[in-house]
Write a protein that holds these residues in place. Structure first.
Motif, short mmCIF file in Angstrom:
data_model
loop_
_atom_site.label_atom_id
_atom_site.label_comp_id
_atom_site.label_asym_id
_atom_site.label_seq_id
_atom_site.Cartn_x
_atom_site.Cartn_y
_atom_site.Cartn_z
N HIS A 82 -6.95 7.67 -3.89
CA HIS A 82 -5.59 7.24 -3.58
C HIS A 82 -5.60 5.72 -3.45
CE1 HIS A 82 -6.98 6.76 0.59
NE2 HIS A 82 -7.48 7.98 0.48
N PRO A 83 -4.46 5.07 -3.39
CA PRO A 83 -4.42 3.61 -3.42
C PRO A 83 -5.21 2.92 -2.29
CG PRO A 83 -2.26 4.48 -3.94
CD PRO A 83 -3.11 5.66 -3.54
N SER A 84 -5.40 3.59 -1.17
CA SER A 84 -6.11 2.96 -0.05
C SER A 84 -7.61 3.22 -0.07
CB SER A 84 -5.54 3.47 1.28
OG SER A 84 -4.18 3.11 1.40
N TYR A 85 -8.07 4.02 -1.02
CA TYR A 85 -9.48 4.37 -1.08
C TYR A 85 -10.27 3.19 -1.63
CZ TYR A 85 -13.18 7.90 -1.20
OH TYR A 85 -14.31 8.62 -0.95
N ASP A 86 -11.45 2.90 -1.05
CA ASP A 86 -12.20 1.73 -1.52
C ASP A 86 -13.71 1.96 -1.53
OD1 ASP A 86 -13.05 1.53 1.12
OD2 ASP A 86 -11.80 -0.20 1.60
N LYS A 142 -12.91 -1.38 -8.31
CA LYS A 142 -13.17 -1.81 -6.94
C LYS A 142 -13.92 -0.73 -6.17
CE LYS A 142 -10.82 -3.35 -2.72
NZ LYS A 142 -9.49 -3.61 -2.11
N ASP A 166 -15.59 3.62 1.38
CA ASP A 166 -15.44 5.07 1.48
C ASP A 166 -16.34 5.78 0.48
OD1 ASP A 166 -13.23 5.01 3.38
OD2 ASP A 166 -12.03 4.26 1.72
N ARG A 193 -5.65 7.23 -9.55
CA ARG A 193 -4.77 6.76 -8.47
C ARG A 193 -5.45 5.71 -7.59
NH1 ARG A 193 -2.84 10.22 -4.59
NH2 ARG A 193 -1.15 8.74 -4.28
N GLY A 194 -6.75 5.57 -7.74
CA GLY A 194 -7.48 4.53 -7.01
C GLY A 194 -7.79 3.37 -7.93
N GLU A 195 -8.15 2.24 -7.35
CA GLU A 195 -8.57 1.07 -8.13
C GLU A 195 -10.04 1.26 -8.48
OE1 GLU A 195 -8.50 -3.80 -7.87
OE2 GLU A 195 -7.35 -2.61 -6.42
#
Length: 539
Positions: free
Chosen positions: A202-206, A362, A209, A357-359
């Motif tokens: 999701h967009p906040s996953y980095d 990154k 995580d 949905r994630g970057e």
């Protein structure tokens, strides 16, 4: 089965009214002028109407097929529709001697007789009694054959995915919404006998995580500090070595080290941590005893040793310095020196749902090199961002790599165009395979017995709707509706109009979002609804 035998016996004996089962099954049809001697039940011909009322069940339909030119040929059989598992009659003159099973493979056209055969006299047909053991056994074998065939067909359908994954190590399943991409990913893993890891981007996953990062930690005094912690993917990769590889001195690691001591260090000579005297470790029945050079042995409690390993404290009552002595010995001789088992043949599959949905660049960081199919294993070793903080005893102390038995499957919806922002360097490391809406029907509806009575209508509604979607201005194949939406039919099967409920509660809202901004949205939605309501592919 009684009707099948009665029907064949009647026509084999020149339509005699004294044939077996005539009074119960054949006479009512003859008197009503409804008896048809031949036909193929699959096509809904008149012969099938003769068994109307008992041919349909929750998990399927029974079909009777009698070849008119030669009723004793392989064209005459009884079966469960769509399975190819046929019950055949073996004749002795004009009477059926026994029933046996024959499998017809629709893909190859081959027929193979199965070693399942029962004499008519042993099956207890027409005796008016409850089914005997023979007929129960007969149908048990029949059901086993169907289950085996369904499994074989399912395997054939996912073989192409397995081949892609094995060849490329990384696979992305794309497709329209509801085509069962996540379902297929799990089926691939199941078919390969793999252990599964799962995460949804999701967009906040980095990176922290996924790979590793710093996480806040309270000490015993309430002060807040930070510790390095493995991310979900790095932790999963450690499992592929056969044990959970500890990345720091945590509870799992301490217990593992203590068990390792019990297994390999029986009789070891240890110097007390205050360096005053030696004692020996004795392991008996999984318990640790401290044996001085002279005097009695002492039972050393596991919890006391573990407490020392975690906190540096121990219960001093009755145990002198043995717990910290053993704890220090573990730290100096076992931490960092456990010989982890080599990577085995077991497959580990990590599923990344909604991967786009994630970057991605990154999140993966320097792992874009390690996941390359050509750099699996130690040759793809990289230093992670917190490599200097990886403790002794961690399997990845000298650098991280993706073990060769770890595979990655990602899923993504075609209508989410964010995939276009994925780095080409990352995109080329994955094989790409579309799961079409038509395939999703085959995978999720066609062979599921829960949908046996409605699968044809589901197919018609689904295919007609998708055809209309493709023909709608501004939409294309990427906006088709997959079978996962139609599986929701089961939630409403007790309602008066289950398909209406499916439309109102699930499909209408999704299609409205597709058409949002189109000045003809209302008109186009009505056309899609009309297509959905067509119950035949020929309408």
């Amino acid at each position: 089965m009684e009707y099948f035998v009665a029907h064949l016996e009647h026509i084999a004996n020149d339509y005699s009214d004294s044939s077996i089962g005539y009074e119960k099954y054949i006479k009512p049809l003859v008197e009503g002028n409804n008896f048809k001697s031949s036909g193929q039940g699959y096509n809904g011909q008149a012969i099938q109407s003769q068994v109307n009322g008992w041919d349909k069940y929750q998990n399927g339909q029974i079909c009777i097929n009698v070849y008119g030119a030669n009723y004793q040929s392989r064209g005459t059989y009884l079966n469960w529709q769509g399975t190819g598992v046929n019950i055949m009659a073996d004749w002795h003159g004009s009477h059926i001697e026994n029933l046996y099973m024959l499998y017809y493979n629709p893909d190859t056209g081959e027929r193979s007789q199965k070693n399942v055969s029962f004499m008519i006299k042993d099956l207890g047909l027409f005796d008016g009694q409850v089914p005997n053991e023979k007929i129960i056994s007969f149908f048990d074998e029949y059901n086993k054959m169907i289950e085996t065939i369904y499994k074989e067909r399912a395997m054939m359908k996912i073989d192409k995915y397995i081949d892609l994954l094995e060849a490329n190590k990384n696979l992305i399943l794309t497709g329209a919404p509801g085509t069962g991409k996540t379902y297929m990913a799990k089926e691939i893993a199941k078919a390969m006998g793999a252990e599964i890891g799962f995460v949804q981007f999701h967009p906040s996953y980095d990176y922290t995580d996924f790979v590793e990062g710093l996480r806040p930690k309270n000490d015993e005094n309430g002060n807040v500090g930070f510790e390095r912690k493995d991310g979900v993917f790095k932790e999963f990769c450690k499992k592929s070595f056969g044990v959970i590889m500890p990345s720091r001195f945590n509870e799992d690691y301490e217990e593992e080290a203590l068990n390792y001591l019990k297994k390999y260090y029986n009789g070891e000579k240890i110097l007390t941590h205050k360096q005053k005297k030696y004692f020996h470790i004795k392991i008996e029945n999984g318990k640790i005893y401290a044996q001085p050079d002279s005097g009695n042995s002492y039972l050393v409690d596991d919890d006391t040793i573990l407490k020392y390993l975690k906190t540096g404290e121990y219960n001093k009552e009755h145990q002198s310095t043995y717990p910290p002595s053993i704890g220090e010995y573990i730290k100096q001789n076992i931490y960092g020196k456990i010989e982890y088992p080599a990577i085995g043949d077991k497959v580990y599959i990590f599923i990344i749902d909604e991967i786009n949905r994630g970057e991605i660049s990154k999140i993966f960081g320097e792992l874009f090199f390690s996941i390359d199919p050509g750099y699996r294993g130690e040759k793809g070793k990289v230093n992670t961002q917190y490599q200097n903080m990886v403790p002794e005893g961690d399997v990845f102390k000298d650098g991280f790599y993706v073990p060769e038995n770890v595979y990655i499957i990602g899923t993504m919806n075609d209508i989410d165009r964010s995939v276009e922002s994925m780095d080409f360097a990352m995109r080329r490391r994955f094989a790409w395979q579309e799961v079409t809406a038509e395939e999703s029907y085959t995978n999720m509806i066609e062979n599921d017995p829960d949908f046996a009575l409605v699968k044809d209508e589901i197919k018609a509604r689904m295919f007609n709707l998708n055809k209309a979607i493709v023909e709608t201005e501004g939409l294309d194949e990427a906006y088709q509706i997959g079978a996962a939406y139609f599986r929701k039919y089961l939630d409403y099967q007790d309602k008066t109009n289950p398909f209406d409920c499916l439309w109102e509660n699930h499909l209408k809202g999704l299609l409205f979002e597709y058409l949002r901004g189109n000045r003809r949205a209302k008109e186009l939605l009505e056309k899609l609804h009309d297509a959905y309501n067509k119950k035949s592919l020929n309408e």
